[in-house]
Design a protein around this motif. Sequence first.
Motif, short mmCIF file in Angstrom:
data_model
loop_
_atom_site.label_atom_id
_atom_site.label_comp_id
_atom_site.label_asym_id
_atom_site.label_seq_id
_atom_site.Cartn_x
_atom_site.Cartn_y
_atom_site.Cartn_z
N UNK A 37 -11.23 16.12 11.48
CA UNK A 37 -11.18 17.35 10.38
C UNK A 37 -12.55 17.33 10.00
N UNK A 38 -13.30 18.54 10.82
CA UNK A 38 -14.54 18.94 10.65
C UNK A 38 -15.12 18.93 9.17
N UNK A 39 -14.40 19.62 8.51
CA UNK A 39 -14.85 19.78 7.02
C UNK A 39 -15.18 18.78 6.04
N UNK A 67 -17.12 27.60 13.72
CA UNK A 67 -17.31 28.58 12.41
C UNK A 67 -17.99 27.92 11.48
N UNK A 68 -18.20 26.68 11.55
CA UNK A 68 -19.12 26.10 10.51
C UNK A 68 -20.65 26.28 10.76
N UNK A 69 -21.26 26.52 9.73
CA UNK A 69 -22.73 26.72 9.59
C UNK A 69 -23.45 25.68 10.62
N UNK A 70 -24.54 26.08 11.35
CA UNK A 70 -25.39 24.88 11.90
C UNK A 70 -25.92 23.94 10.95
N UNK A 71 -26.32 24.58 9.65
CA UNK A 71 -26.91 23.40 8.60
C UNK A 71 -25.80 22.43 8.43
#
Length: 294
Positions: A37-39, A67-71
């Motif tokens: 779960x990347x979130x 879709x996650x921002x690189x930051x």
Amino acid sequence: MQYTSRSFSILALVTLFLFLTGFSTESKPIKATWIWHTSLITSEPDQILSFSKEQGVNLLYLQMDLSQKPESYRTFIRKASEAGIKVHALGGSPQWGLEAHRSRIIALIDWVLAYNQAAADEEKFSGIHLDIEPYLLPQWKTDQASVVSQWKANVEAYTSRAQTDPALEIGCDIPFWLDKVFLPDDSTTTLSKWLIDKHDHVTIMSYRDRVEGSNSITALVTEEIAWADELGKSILLAVETKESHEGNHLSFYEEGKTYMNHMLARLTELMSVHPSFKGIAIHSYEHWVALKDE
């Protein structure tokens, strides 16, 4: 060349250090886990890293969500680096074993390559890890030879692309029983051995809750370890903490952390004679963190 007394002192200290450490250059054994779960890297990054340090984890397979921002990745990997933990970009799907879905794998590889080029050293992914399980597809039962051929071609494609960055380690997951599947074009070579040869390290899903005796972890991976020794490759042995509906012998869900840690210590002791054995992996963070302590 003239040496000062300070030079002699430094040389003496270095020599003493090498003597005491046995001239060892062995790196610390790997202890890895998956994060699906990347979130979680934004909702509970400190909890992940605190748990990882407490459990001795030094490698995370982090599921990629493009879709996650690189930051988000930069921040998390920077904190992981400060804690002495490496992060590998994780991706995969049974469909990724088919030629029609090769572009999805290459898209992941290209994203990581571009990300790493723009990131600071302490923010970079140190590897790419693929979890492709095409044996879960219906086609595996109806036309296994075709699926294996497509899987092989996809592996050739993604390893070639990833190797454009020599700093990236390339790994994958395989089940222990894949050593019974032979290549369609080479009846003397198993798919397991071929995959071990193509990657820097392979994590074997040796899901059992015993490390010795029949139907145990060590009994299931004998051939894979021997092949990796022969090929000069690296192997991690993986265990399960998720509840299994295929039998209580597959997971440590029933036994808990204390028993599992005892078994993993014994596993490391038994396998340390093999140069290919580099450590263990626990599947997965989400279930491991909830595992009872008994």
